[in-house]
Design a protein around this motif. Structure first.
Motif, PDB file in Angstrom:
ATOM      1  N   SER A   1     -11.157  12.951  -6.201  1.00  0.00           N
ATOM      2  CA  SER A   1      -9.994  12.353  -6.845  1.00  0.00           C
ATOM      3  C   SER A   1      -8.844  13.354  -6.891  1.00  0.00           C
ATOM      4  CB  SER A   1     -10.341  11.904  -8.266  1.00  0.00           C
ATOM      5  OG  SER A   1     -10.548  13.030  -9.094  1.00  0.00           O
ATOM      6  N   SER A   2      -7.669  12.866  -7.308  1.00  0.00           N
ATOM      7  CA  SER A   2      -6.503  13.746  -7.405  1.00  0.00           C
ATOM      8  C   SER A   2      -6.683  14.799  -8.494  1.00  0.00           C
ATOM      9  CB  SER A   2      -5.234  12.934  -7.672  1.00  0.00           C
ATOM     10  OG  SER A   2      -5.391  12.197  -8.874  1.00  0.00           O
ATOM     11  N   SER A   3      -7.638  14.569  -9.425  1.00  0.00           N
ATOM     12  CA  SER A   3      -7.930  15.572 -10.456  1.00  0.00           C
ATOM     13  C   SER A   3      -9.123  16.442 -10.057  1.00  0.00           C
ATOM     14  CB  SER A   3      -8.206  14.883 -11.797  1.00  0.00           C
ATOM     15  OG  SER A   3      -9.288  13.982 -11.672  1.00  0.00           O
ATOM     16  N   ASN A   4      -9.459  16.432  -8.763  1.00  0.00           N
ATOM     17  CA  ASN A   4     -10.527  17.255  -8.178  1.00  0.00           C
ATOM     18  C   ASN A   4     -11.920  16.925  -8.707  1.00  0.00           C
ATOM     19  OD1 ASN A   4      -9.117  18.704  -6.268  1.00  0.00           O
ATOM     20  ND2 ASN A   4      -8.509  20.278  -7.737  1.00  0.00           N
ATOM     21  N   LYS A   5     -12.162  15.666  -9.026  1.00  0.00           N
ATOM     22  CA  LYS A   5     -13.507  15.241  -9.407  1.00  0.00           C
ATOM     23  C   LYS A   5     -14.180  14.671  -8.163  1.00  0.00           C
ATOM     24  CE  LYS A   5     -12.693  14.342 -14.261  1.00  0.00           C
ATOM     25  NZ  LYS A   5     -12.663  13.337 -15.326  1.00  0.00           N
TER      26      LYS A   5
ATOM     27  N   ARG B   1      -2.874   4.643 -11.698  1.00  0.00           N
ATOM     28  CA  ARG B   1      -3.511   5.245 -10.524  1.00  0.00           C
ATOM     29  C   ARG B   1      -4.982   5.546 -10.809  1.00  0.00           C
ATOM     30  NH1 ARG B   1       0.251   8.984  -9.197  1.00  0.00           N
ATOM     31  NH2 ARG B   1      -0.716  10.628 -10.422  1.00  0.00           N
ATOM     32  N   GLN B   2      -5.275   6.082 -12.013  1.00  0.00           N
ATOM     33  CA  GLN B   2      -6.659   6.414 -12.389  1.00  0.00           C
ATOM     34  C   GLN B   2      -7.510   5.144 -12.466  1.00  0.00           C
ATOM     35  OE1 GLN B   2      -6.655  10.234 -12.269  1.00  0.00           O
ATOM     36  NE2 GLN B   2      -8.248   9.626 -13.662  1.00  0.00           N
ATOM     37  N   VAL B   3      -6.961   4.112 -13.086  1.00  0.00           N
ATOM     38  CA  VAL B   3      -7.701   2.849 -13.231  1.00  0.00           C
ATOM     39  C   VAL B   3      -7.985   2.240 -11.859  1.00  0.00           C
ATOM     40  CG1 VAL B   3      -7.542   0.468 -14.104  1.00  0.00           C
ATOM     41  CG2 VAL B   3      -6.844   2.385 -15.560  1.00  0.00           C
ATOM     42  N   THR B   4      -6.974   2.223 -11.003  1.00  0.00           N
ATOM     43  CA  THR B   4      -7.148   1.671  -9.649  1.00  0.00           C
ATOM     44  C   THR B   4      -8.184   2.474  -8.869  1.00  0.00           C
ATOM     45  OG1 THR B   4      -4.861   0.888  -9.636  1.00  0.00           O
ATOM     46  CG2 THR B   4      -5.946   1.076  -7.504  1.00  0.00           C
ATOM     47  N   TYR B   5      -8.119   3.797  -8.980  1.00  0.00           N
ATOM     48  CA  TYR B   5      -9.087   4.663  -8.286  1.00  0.00           C
ATOM     49  C   TYR B   5     -10.503   4.322  -8.731  1.00  0.00           C
ATOM     50  CZ  TYR B   5     -11.671   8.811  -6.869  1.00  0.00           C
ATOM     51  OH  TYR B   5     -12.600   9.648  -6.325  1.00  0.00           O
ATOM     52  N   SER B   6     -10.695   4.230 -10.038  1.00  0.00           N
ATOM     53  CA  SER B   6     -12.027   3.971 -10.573  1.00  0.00           C
ATOM     54  C   SER B   6     -12.564   2.619 -10.111  1.00  0.00           C
ATOM     55  CB  SER B   6     -11.975   4.026 -12.106  1.00  0.00           C
ATOM     56  OG  SER B   6     -13.243   3.784 -12.646  1.00  0.00           O
ATOM     57  N   LYS B   7     -11.726   1.571 -10.198  1.00  0.00           N
ATOM     58  CA  LYS B   7     -12.165   0.231  -9.790  1.00  0.00           C
ATOM     59  C   LYS B   7     -12.460   0.158  -8.305  1.00  0.00           C
ATOM     60  CE  LYS B   7      -9.922  -2.547 -13.365  1.00  0.00           C
ATOM     61  NZ  LYS B   7      -8.876  -3.547 -13.659  1.00  0.00           N
ATOM     62  N   ARG B   8     -11.578   0.697  -7.501  1.00  0.00           N
ATOM     63  CA  ARG B   8     -11.770   0.631  -6.045  1.00  0.00           C
ATOM     64  C   ARG B   8     -12.930   1.515  -5.598  1.00  0.00           C
ATOM     65  NH1 ARG B   8      -7.236  -1.398  -2.466  1.00  0.00           N
ATOM     66  NH2 ARG B   8      -6.097  -2.769  -3.876  1.00  0.00           N
TER      67      ARG B   8
ATOM     68  N   ILE C   1       0.848  -1.185   0.000  1.00  0.00           N
ATOM     69  CA  ILE C   1       0.000   0.000   0.000  1.00  0.00           C
ATOM     70  C   ILE C   1       0.884   1.235   0.000  1.00  0.00           C
ATOM     71  CG2 ILE C   1      -1.817   1.249   1.203  1.00  0.00           C
ATOM     72  CD1 ILE C   1      -2.733  -1.389   0.000  1.00  0.00           C
ATOM     73  N   LYS C   2       1.004   1.837  -1.168  1.00  0.00           N
ATOM     74  CA  LYS C   2       1.723   3.096  -1.322  1.00  0.00           C
ATOM     75  C   LYS C   2       1.197   3.767  -2.590  1.00  0.00           C
ATOM     76  CE  LYS C   2       5.595   1.426  -4.047  1.00  0.00           C
ATOM     77  NZ  LYS C   2       7.022   1.476  -4.279  1.00  0.00           N
ATOM     78  N   LYS C   3       1.524   5.000  -2.768  1.00  0.00           N
ATOM     79  CA  LYS C   3       1.028   5.741  -3.928  1.00  0.00           C
ATOM     80  C   LYS C   3       1.507   5.081  -5.220  1.00  0.00           C
ATOM     81  CE  LYS C   3       1.173  10.242  -6.177  1.00  0.00           C
ATOM     82  NZ  LYS C   3       1.677  11.614  -6.137  1.00  0.00           N
ATOM     83  N   ILE C   4       0.583   4.932  -6.146  1.00  0.00           N
ATOM     84  CA  ILE C   4       0.911   4.377  -7.461  1.00  0.00           C
ATOM     85  C   ILE C   4       1.503   5.506  -8.289  1.00  0.00           C
ATOM     86  CG2 ILE C   4      -0.016   3.307  -9.543  1.00  0.00           C
ATOM     87  CD1 ILE C   4      -2.282   2.190  -7.728  1.00  0.00           C
ATOM     88  N   GLU C   5       2.718   5.335  -8.750  1.00  0.00           N
ATOM     89  CA  GLU C   5       3.435   6.411  -9.446  1.00  0.00           C
ATOM     90  C   GLU C   5       2.923   6.637 -10.866  1.00  0.00           C
ATOM     91  OE1 GLU C   5       5.406   8.501  -8.002  1.00  0.00           O
ATOM     92  OE2 GLU C   5       5.279   7.403  -6.115  1.00  0.00           O
ATOM     93  N   ASN C   6       2.565   5.579 -11.566  1.00  0.00           N
ATOM     94  CA  ASN C   6       2.068   5.708 -12.935  1.00  0.00           C
ATOM     95  C   ASN C   6       0.647   6.288 -12.887  1.00  0.00           C
ATOM     96  OD1 ASN C   6       0.538   4.877 -15.365  1.00  0.00           O
ATOM     97  ND2 ASN C   6       2.509   3.967 -15.962  1.00  0.00           N
ATOM     98  N   GLN C   7       0.448   7.422 -13.549  1.00  0.00           N
ATOM     99  CA  GLN C   7      -0.836   8.131 -13.446  1.00  0.00           C
ATOM    100  C   GLN C   7      -1.982   7.325 -14.056  1.00  0.00           C
ATOM    101  OE1 GLN C   7      -0.812  12.178 -14.794  1.00  0.00           O
ATOM    102  NE2 GLN C   7      -2.970  12.471 -14.380  1.00  0.00           N
ATOM    103  N   THR C   8      -1.741   6.665 -15.180  1.00  0.00           N
ATOM    104  CA  THR C   8      -2.799   5.866 -15.811  1.00  0.00           C
ATOM    105  C   THR C   8      -3.217   4.723 -14.893  1.00  0.00           C
ATOM    106  OG1 THR C   8      -1.861   6.399 -17.978  1.00  0.00           O
ATOM    107  CG2 THR C   8      -3.411   4.568 -17.884  1.00  0.00           C
TER     108      THR C   8
END
Length: 195
Positions: A49-53, A17-24, A8-15
């Motif tokens: 989200s990190s993109s302020n959504k 990270r976005q996919v993981t955020y959406s699924k979780r 459990i740590k920040k996912i560095e790859n932005q794509t």
């Protein structure tokens, strides 16, 4: 086959990270809905989200305001007190500014002068004199009349008259030129107004 545990740590790859955020996020909302239905619980999940959504889930049949109100009642806190106090302070400042401006207007109209000091009265008098002077200067500025040029050499020429916005008002033929409406040979001056 069981999946291995992930660190459990920040996912560095932005794509990724976005996919993981959406699924979780979808998984979390599914679990929140199950909890609300199975246990008759009031559930609210708010995520940014990190993109302020903004993403949110609230139990069916209840509004976010109702959830916040219930939270305040149970916790014995008021989420809006600080904001309300800031708004009240801002309102006081605006009311004070409004009162001062209204008083200044009344003083310029000749009312409420008893509250002024001698120096303030002198300053008010100077302001009034300057205003009157400025108004008189503006009033006395002569407006330019439309001008018509003259042609002395006898050649065919036309002269245009203009208004203040440089629009053409009239077309004037010189006296030495024939009147186009009367036929050749007449020497009268004719001005045609343009629309």
């Amino acid at each position: 086959m069981a999946r291995g545990k992930i660190q459990i740590k920040k996912i560095e790859n932005q794509t990724n990270r976005q996919v993981t955020y959406s699924k979780r996020r979808n998984g979390l909302f599914k679990k929140a809905n199950e909890l609300a239905v199975l246990c008759d619980a009031t559930v609210s999940v708010v995520m940014i989200s990190s993109s302020n959504k903004l993403h949110e889930f609230h139990s069916p049949g209840i509004t976010p305001k109702e959830i916040y109100d219930r939270y305040q009642n149970i916790m014995g806190v008021d989420l809006w007190v600080k904001q309300y106090q800031q708004m009240q302070e801002e309102l006081k400042k605006l009311n004070e500014t409004n009162r001062n401006l209204q008083k200044e207007i009344r003083q310029r109209m000749g009312d409420c002068l008893e509250d002024l000091t001698f120096n303030e009265l002198l300053g008010l008098g100077e302001d009034v004199e300057n205003s009157v002077k400025l108004i008189r200067e503006r009033k006395d500025i002569p407006k330019e009349e439309p001008h018509y040029g003259l042609v002395d050499n006898g050649e065919y020429n036309h002269v245009l008259g203009y208004d203040d916005d440089n629009r053409i008002l009239a077309l004037r033929l010189q006296p030495c030129q024939p009147n186009l409406h009367a036929g050749a040979g007449t020497g009268s001056c004719v001005t045609y107004t343009l629309l």
